[in-house]
Write a protein that holds these residues in place. Structure first.
Motif, short mmCIF file in Angstrom:
data_model
loop_
_atom_site.label_atom_id
_atom_site.label_comp_id
_atom_site.label_asym_id
_atom_site.label_seq_id
_atom_site.Cartn_x
_atom_site.Cartn_y
_atom_site.Cartn_z
N ARG A 97 0.81 -1.21 0.00
CA ARG A 97 0.00 0.00 0.00
C ARG A 97 0.85 1.26 0.00
O ARG A 97 0.57 2.22 -0.73
CB ARG A 97 -0.88 -0.03 1.25
CG ARG A 97 -1.71 1.20 1.38
CD ARG A 97 -2.28 1.27 2.77
NE ARG A 97 -3.33 2.25 2.84
CZ ARG A 97 -4.26 2.22 3.76
NH1 ARG A 97 -4.28 1.24 4.64
NH2 ARG A 97 -5.16 3.16 3.80
N ILE A 102 -1.79 -0.60 -6.68
CA ILE A 102 -3.26 -0.70 -6.72
C ILE A 102 -3.65 -1.92 -7.56
O ILE A 102 -3.16 -2.10 -8.68
CB ILE A 102 -3.89 0.56 -7.37
CG1 ILE A 102 -3.22 1.84 -6.84
CG2 ILE A 102 -5.40 0.57 -7.19
CD1 ILE A 102 -3.42 2.11 -5.38
N THR A 139 -6.66 -2.65 -2.87
CA THR A 139 -7.72 -2.33 -3.83
C THR A 139 -8.05 -0.85 -3.75
O THR A 139 -7.64 -0.16 -2.81
CB THR A 139 -9.01 -3.11 -3.53
OG1 THR A 139 -9.53 -2.63 -2.28
CG2 THR A 139 -8.77 -4.60 -3.45
N GLY A 140 -8.82 -0.38 -4.71
CA GLY A 140 -9.27 1.01 -4.69
C GLY A 140 -10.06 1.35 -3.44
O GLY A 140 -10.16 2.51 -3.04
#
Ligand code: ASP
Ligand code: MG
Length: 404
Positions: A97, A102, A139-140
């Protein structure tokens, strides 16, 4: 130069090895290179965590599984950064992160969508050595994901591409890519270089040095990759674009894969839409089908379909297939797990003929029966009985003159 160095599980298996990795990193930094290090979890750590989860639950949730598994790489990234600092170099560890990796939301086998890498670029400008926890992204919507087994290779290649690195070095416990598994054929030779395409075939065929997706990524973005050992200074194998020299060699390697199962649907109606229905259901379950063989109809209205899937998915696929076979009024479904895929690979096959026949002839001479065959431009694969794997590897390696 900007170099990405990825260290696999055996290279960071304990404190001493992490210190040895730090020495190698420090050497590159001392030579004036900017270095981004990507680490795997300590050898056996991921399996240990999976084992723990399986003791807790028969069906652990995939989101929590990813959070759990990502911790292995976080441990080694922090420890490796400390080890580099201890040698007097500035170092900073990042999770997936923090690196800005992503991914999509397909837990346990997520795909990288983009790498922002802002903090990394800034840290590189400030002369930090960066140590990234491999195998993971976000993830988004802020959930931790992992990139599939062996996914730290993909982390490294994708980071190399995003940061426009000059080289991506994959450090492992072998000296490079071999003509076949030296544990089976001791006369196997290390290759100086190999094309992306051949490497892709070898990786997906079960030559475990590089994760398949990492090779796909490297090929797409033309990331120069070197596979080499972290235990010595031997030069390794360069994975690169195909060149004229490579075509002169008909077969570059023999690979085997013991992790496939074969499923046969017996006597399904021979009419449009049957295969589509079966394989859509399997694809929707995110199961990757490898070989598919459909026979010509028996008496004009029914046929058999055989295909292979990874062993880890065989039970799930069997259940799915049985359901659809029932709906189609097929005669039944067979699962065989005692099989192996054996393959010969080489870009030279595009310009040379007779490779397939020589392969079949060699197997026949040793009494090895072929259950399925598939070919591509640069490979011929056969499904054989599992117990003949080692024999087949040795005799094919010999027959195609790979020992010299
Ligand atoms: N630790 C993960 C695995 O064992 C990822 C990796 O090592 O590349 O699959
Ligand atoms: Mg690996």
């Amino acid at each position: 130069m900007l170099i990405v160095q990825k260290y696999g599980g055996t290279s960071v298996a304990n404190a001493d090895r992490i210190k040895a990795v730090a020495e190698r990193v420090a050497k590159a930094a001392k030579e004036g290179h900017k270095v981004v290090v990507v680490v795997s979890a300590m050898a056996g750590e991921t399996d240990k965590l999976i084992g723990l989860a399986n003791q807790i639950s028969t069906n652990p949730g995939e989101r929590e599984m990813d959070l759990l598994l990502s911790s292995g790489e976080r441990i080694t990234s922090a420890l490796t950064a400390m080890a580099v600092e201890a040698l007097g170099y500035k170092a900073i560890a990042f999770t997936g992160r923090q690196m800005g990796i992503i991914t999509d939301a397909v837990h346990t086998k997520a795909r990288i969508e983009k790498i922002t890498g802002e903090r990394a670029r800034k840290a590189l400008d400030e002369n930090y050595v960066i140590v990234v926890a491999g195998f993971q992204g976000i993830t988004g919507t802020d959930d931790v994901t992992t990139l599939g087994r062996g996914g730290s290779d993909l982390s490294a290649v994708a980071i190399a591409s995003a940061l426009n690195a000059d080289l991506c070095e994959i450090y492992t416990d072998v000296d490079g890519v071999y003509t076949t598994d030296p544990n089976i054929a001791p006369e196997a030779r290390k290759l100086e270089k190999i094309s992306y395409e051949e490497m892709l075939e070898l990786a997906s065929l079960g030559a475990k040095v590089l994760q398949t997706r990492s090779v796909e990524f490297a090929m797409k973005y033309e990331v120069p990759v070197v596979v080499r050992s972290s235990f010595n200074d031997n030069p390794g194998t360069l994975v690169t674009r195909e060149d004229k020299d490579m075509e002169k060699v008909v077969v570059s390697g023999v690979a085997y894969d013991k992790n496939q199962s074969k499923i046969t649907v017996k006597t399904v109606p021979d009419k449009p839409g049957i295969a589509a229905r079966l394989f859509k259901a399997i694809a929707d379950a995110n199961i990757v089908v490898d070989m598919i063989v459909q026979n010509i109809s028996i008496g004009g209205n029914a046929t058999d379909i055989s295909f292979t899937v990874p062993k880890t998915d065989s039970k799930k696929t069997l259940a799915l297939t049985e359901k659809i076979a029932g709906e189609l009024e097929a005669k039944g479904v067979d699962l065989r797990e005692d099989i192996a895929k054996i393959s010969v690979v080489g870009v030279g096959m595009r310009t040379h003929s007779g490779v397939a026949s020589q392969m079949f002839d060699t197997l026949a001479k040793h009494g090895i029966n072929i259950m399925m065959i598939s070919t591509s431009e640069i490979k011929v694969s056969c499904i054989i009985e599992l117990k003949y794997t080692e024999l087949a590897v040795r005799v094919l390696h010999e027959a195609f003159g790979l020992s010299q």
